[in-house]
Design a protein around this motif. Sequence first.
Motif, PDB file in Angstrom:
ATOM      1  N   ARG A  95       0.829  -1.208   0.000  1.00  0.00           N
ATOM      2  CA  ARG A  95       0.000   0.000   0.000  1.00  0.00           C
ATOM      3  C   ARG A  95       0.859   1.252   0.000  1.00  0.00           C
ATOM      4  N   VAL A  96       1.966   1.231   0.743  1.00  0.00           N
ATOM      5  CA  VAL A  96       2.893   2.357   0.713  1.00  0.00           C
ATOM      6  C   VAL A  96       3.456   2.530  -0.692  1.00  0.00           C
ATOM      7  N   CYS A  97       3.856   1.417  -1.323  1.00  0.00           N
ATOM      8  CA  CYS A  97       4.378   1.488  -2.684  1.00  0.00           C
ATOM      9  C   CYS A  97       3.345   2.056  -3.649  1.00  0.00           C
ATOM     10  N   GLU A  98       2.111   1.626  -3.490  1.00  0.00           N
ATOM     11  CA  GLU A  98       1.046   2.135  -4.361  1.00  0.00           C
ATOM     12  C   GLU A  98       0.936   3.647  -4.246  1.00  0.00           C
ATOM     13  N   ASP A  99       1.001   4.154  -3.015  1.00  0.00           N
ATOM     14  CA  ASP A  99       0.937   5.606  -2.807  1.00  0.00           C
ATOM     15  C   ASP A  99       2.119   6.308  -3.479  1.00  0.00           C
ATOM     16  N   LEU A 100       3.327   5.710  -3.365  1.00  0.00           N
ATOM     17  CA  LEU A 100       4.523   6.348  -3.912  1.00  0.00           C
ATOM     18  C   LEU A 100       4.597   6.229  -5.426  1.00  0.00           C
ATOM     19  N   GLU A 101       3.956   5.236  -5.990  1.00  0.00           N
ATOM     20  CA  GLU A 101       3.859   5.142  -7.447  1.00  0.00           C
ATOM     21  C   GLU A 101       2.875   6.181  -7.979  1.00  0.00           C
ATOM     22  N   ARG A 102       1.827   6.433  -7.227  1.00  0.00           N
ATOM     23  CA  ARG A 102       0.819   7.413  -7.641  1.00  0.00           C
ATOM     24  C   ARG A 102       1.320   8.843  -7.429  1.00  0.00           C
ATOM     25  N   GLU A 103       1.993   9.071  -6.324  1.00  0.00           N
ATOM     26  CA  GLU A 103       2.533  10.399  -5.999  1.00  0.00           C
ATOM     27  C   GLU A 103       3.996  10.227  -5.575  1.00  0.00           C
ATOM     28  N   PRO A 104       4.942  10.236  -6.530  1.00  0.00           N
ATOM     29  CA  PRO A 104       6.334   9.925  -6.224  1.00  0.00           C
ATOM     30  C   PRO A 104       6.944  10.866  -5.180  1.00  0.00           C
ATOM     31  N   LYS A 105       7.571  10.251  -4.190  1.00  0.00           N
ATOM     32  CA  LYS A 105       8.314  10.968  -3.167  1.00  0.00           C
ATOM     33  C   LYS A 105       9.529  10.121  -2.790  1.00  0.00           C
ATOM     34  N   LEU A 106      10.500  10.742  -2.133  1.00  0.00           N
ATOM     35  CA  LEU A 106      11.589   9.998  -1.529  1.00  0.00           C
ATOM     36  C   LEU A 106      11.039   9.145  -0.390  1.00  0.00           C
ATOM     37  N   MET A 107      11.743   8.060  -0.067  1.00  0.00           N
ATOM     38  CA  MET A 107      11.307   7.221   1.046  1.00  0.00           C
ATOM     39  C   MET A 107      12.471   6.895   1.960  1.00  0.00           C
ATOM     40  N   LEU A 108      12.226   7.011   3.260  1.00  0.00           N
ATOM     41  CA  LEU A 108      13.144   6.547   4.294  1.00  0.00           C
ATOM     42  C   LEU A 108      12.496   5.361   4.976  1.00  0.00           C
ATOM     43  N   LEU A 109      13.214   4.242   5.032  1.00  0.00           N
ATOM     44  CA  LEU A 109      12.709   3.015   5.639  1.00  0.00           C
ATOM     45  C   LEU A 109      13.596   2.654   6.813  1.00  0.00           C
ATOM     46  N   THR A 110      12.994   2.415   7.975  1.00  0.00           N
ATOM     47  CA  THR A 110      13.773   2.047   9.151  1.00  0.00           C
ATOM     48  C   THR A 110      12.955   1.091  10.015  1.00  0.00           C
ATOM     49  N   GLY A 111      13.541   0.680  11.123  1.00  0.00           N
ATOM     50  CA  GLY A 111      12.865  -0.245  12.027  1.00  0.00           C
ATOM     51  C   GLY A 111      12.708   0.361  13.418  1.00  0.00           C
ATOM     52  N   HIS A 112      11.724  -0.086  14.129  1.00  0.00           N
ATOM     53  CA  HIS A 112      11.432   0.424  15.472  1.00  0.00           C
ATOM     54  C   HIS A 112      12.273  -0.290  16.525  1.00  0.00           C
ATOM     55  N   ARG A 131       9.142  -4.498  -6.321  1.00  0.00           N
ATOM     56  CA  ARG A 131       8.308  -3.308  -6.501  1.00  0.00           C
ATOM     57  C   ARG A 131       8.936  -2.111  -5.801  1.00  0.00           C
ATOM     58  N   MET A 132       9.466  -2.354  -4.598  1.00  0.00           N
ATOM     59  CA  MET A 132      10.110  -1.279  -3.855  1.00  0.00           C
ATOM     60  C   MET A 132      11.366  -0.810  -4.584  1.00  0.00           C
ATOM     61  N   ARG A 133      12.120  -1.754  -5.122  1.00  0.00           N
ATOM     62  CA  ARG A 133      13.317  -1.407  -5.887  1.00  0.00           C
ATOM     63  C   ARG A 133      12.972  -0.498  -7.053  1.00  0.00           C
ATOM     64  N   GLY A 134      11.795  -0.689  -7.641  1.00  0.00           N
ATOM     65  CA  GLY A 134      11.402   0.068  -8.813  1.00  0.00           C
ATOM     66  C   GLY A 134      10.641   1.349  -8.529  1.00  0.00           C
ATOM     67  N   LEU A 135      10.544   1.773  -7.275  1.00  0.00           N
ATOM     68  CA  LEU A 135       9.847   3.021  -6.975  1.00  0.00           C
ATOM     69  C   LEU A 135      10.483   4.176  -7.737  1.00  0.00           C
ATOM     70  N   PRO A 136       9.688   5.156  -8.135  1.00  0.00           N
ATOM     71  CA  PRO A 136      10.201   6.200  -9.025  1.00  0.00           C
ATOM     72  C   PRO A 136      11.361   7.005  -8.462  1.00  0.00           C
ATOM     73  N   LEU A 137      11.317   7.358  -7.169  1.00  0.00           N
ATOM     74  CA  LEU A 137      12.343   8.190  -6.568  1.00  0.00           C
ATOM     75  C   LEU A 137      13.176   7.390  -5.573  1.00  0.00           C
ATOM     76  N   PRO A 138      14.359   7.879  -5.224  1.00  0.00           N
ATOM     77  CA  PRO A 138      15.271   7.100  -4.381  1.00  0.00           C
ATOM     78  C   PRO A 138      14.709   6.715  -3.020  1.00  0.00           C
ATOM     79  N   THR A 139      15.191   5.570  -2.544  1.00  0.00           N
ATOM     80  CA  THR A 139      14.808   5.049  -1.235  1.00  0.00           C
ATOM     81  C   THR A 139      16.068   4.851  -0.404  1.00  0.00           C
TER      82      THR A 139
END
Length: 253
Positions: free
Chosen positions: A44-61, A93-101
């Motif tokens: 679902r996060v990927c879907e949002d970023l494919e629709r509205e491309p933004k940078l992404m920061l991914l981390t763990g709690h 899919r995450m690898r292919g997101l439009p903007l850098p992660t």
Amino acid sequence: MSTRENPVYETLLVERREDRVVVTLHRPEARNAISGRMIAELHRVCEDLEREPKLMLLTGHGGVFAGGADIAELRRRGRDDALRGINSRLFERMRGLPLPTVAAVDGWALGGGAELAYACDIRIAGPHAVFGNPEPGLGILAGAGACWRLRELVGESVAKQILLAGRTLDAAAALACGLVMDVVPADRLITEANVLLDRMALSSALALRLTKLVTDAPGAHPVADDLAQAVLFESPDKAERMTRFLEKNGGRS
């Protein structure tokens, strides 16, 4: 300004900002192990970023990136589940997101957790980060990209040490082999990751998007370079940025 929108997620904390999305894996009771629900929520996060491309920061709690996949779920999976590529389809899919992660990793990043970090464009580590793929010890292989993606990231020799000999890479080793960009104090990890994203955000979003697309394309691709550059040469953003540069430097290049 940022907003938190977590009610729709059970396994993630998602912070949406104007130019980026910050995603935190959040299953504290299971060392952020990657479950089927987490996979669905990351889609679902990927879907949002494919629709509205933004940078992404991914981390763990909680000082852990992801301790692996959910073993209880893995034990129940059979041949048909493997052929569905439950984890691999998401990571690709995450690898292919439009903007850098960017993955900000501290603590364990094992099994599927490591593969999730490998799927990001850039990794930055805290001092306690540990990457590893112990899947053969559980009777399976690292089947969500590590067997080929890790070789591209660190070379065949180190990849085989991790995949076949069970070697883990601590933060210093990950830095030495180029798996991570930098190692920073744990209490500065998210701040430094955001500084990196701030630097990227100063660039043209279209230029970043096309550069990532060309870089990820297989094989030699001078025509792809030419076509992407042709698009950028005609963009108003390119003209404005170069005009500002020349004005700032008195017309000198």
